[in-house]
Design a protein around this motif. Sequence first.
Motif, PDB file in Angstrom:
ATOM      1  N   THR A  72     124.347 -15.260   4.166  1.00  0.00           N
ATOM      2  CA  THR A  72     123.331 -14.540   3.398  1.00  0.00           C
ATOM      3  C   THR A  72     121.996 -15.276   3.464  1.00  0.00           C
ATOM      4  O   THR A  72     120.949 -14.657   3.615  1.00  0.00           O
ATOM      5  CB  THR A  72     123.768 -14.364   1.932  1.00  0.00           C
ATOM      6  N   LYS A  73     122.030 -16.611   3.364  1.00  0.00           N
ATOM      7  CA  LYS A  73     120.806 -17.410   3.434  1.00  0.00           C
ATOM      8  C   LYS A  73     120.064 -17.175   4.740  1.00  0.00           C
ATOM      9  O   LYS A  73     118.840 -17.203   4.776  1.00  0.00           O
ATOM     10  CB  LYS A  73     121.123 -18.901   3.311  1.00  0.00           C
ATOM     11  N   LYS A  74     120.817 -16.953   5.812  1.00  0.00           N
ATOM     12  CA  LYS A  74     120.185 -16.702   7.114  1.00  0.00           C
ATOM     13  C   LYS A  74     119.546 -15.317   7.176  1.00  0.00           C
ATOM     14  O   LYS A  74     118.602 -15.102   7.923  1.00  0.00           O
ATOM     15  CB  LYS A  74     121.210 -16.848   8.238  1.00  0.00           C
ATOM     16  N   ILE A  75     120.069 -14.391   6.401  1.00  0.00           N
ATOM     17  CA  ILE A  75     119.572 -13.013   6.430  1.00  0.00           C
ATOM     18  C   ILE A  75     118.363 -12.841   5.510  1.00  0.00           C
ATOM     19  O   ILE A  75     117.383 -12.212   5.877  1.00  0.00           O
ATOM     20  CB  ILE A  75     120.695 -12.023   6.040  1.00  0.00           C
ATOM     21  N   ILE A  76     118.448 -13.383   4.298  1.00  0.00           N
ATOM     22  CA  ILE A  76     117.328 -13.261   3.348  1.00  0.00           C
ATOM     23  C   ILE A  76     116.954 -14.651   2.849  1.00  0.00           C
ATOM     24  O   ILE A  76     117.763 -15.562   2.864  1.00  0.00           O
ATOM     25  CB  ILE A  76     117.654 -12.335   2.145  1.00  0.00           C
ATOM     26  N   LEU A  77     115.735 -14.791   2.388  1.00  0.00           N
ATOM     27  CA  LEU A  77     115.274 -16.064   1.846  1.00  0.00           C
ATOM     28  C   LEU A  77     115.699 -16.163   0.387  1.00  0.00           C
ATOM     29  O   LEU A  77     115.090 -15.578  -0.497  1.00  0.00           O
ATOM     30  CB  LEU A  77     113.756 -16.177   1.965  1.00  0.00           C
TER      31      LEU A  77
END
Length: 179
Positions: A72-77
């Motif tokens: 998730t961290k890679k997809i959204i900040l």
Amino acid sequence: MEYFKSKDIVVLIKKYEIMAIDCFYDEMGALISKLYCLDNNEILVDIKPSKIINTICEIYNNDDYISCSKKTKKIILCDKKIPVFINDDYGSIWLPFGTTNNDTDGSFWLNMNYISINPHTAKADKKTKRLTLILEDGQKLELDINYKNFMLKWGEGAALKYEIDKSKRRIIAQNHFNY
């Protein structure tokens, strides 16, 4: 009300559509999770909410919560209390609230798929600083969640859903051109 044991959690996850997970300390001082299930079922389980979310991730994503949150961290900040995408039949996005790392009675998880229509149906009481959420089946949850924080977390979940849907559309378009 009867408590289910932690060994029952896999069966409960597969049997019920869980809309939210709340927790509290019982009279013996044990942390009990309350599962709000579709069609007004409330189930009590003697397991921490983080363990339930971890089990949901393991069942549907073949990964643990930490790995799912890193994705998730890679997809959204987002760096704290990270929403997590669950690759179940519904494409659920779980939003964490409160002290989810420490699993105290302030921990709460909400499945975005089951909030009634949109987050603006949430009612904020400014005097008591409590938020009332209406779930898809009409259940009402009163929570100690700040409305602004709720909307910020909802926005992170919406951003995650948008990025996942965008990726799905790209894959479908590529497959369409390959035929």
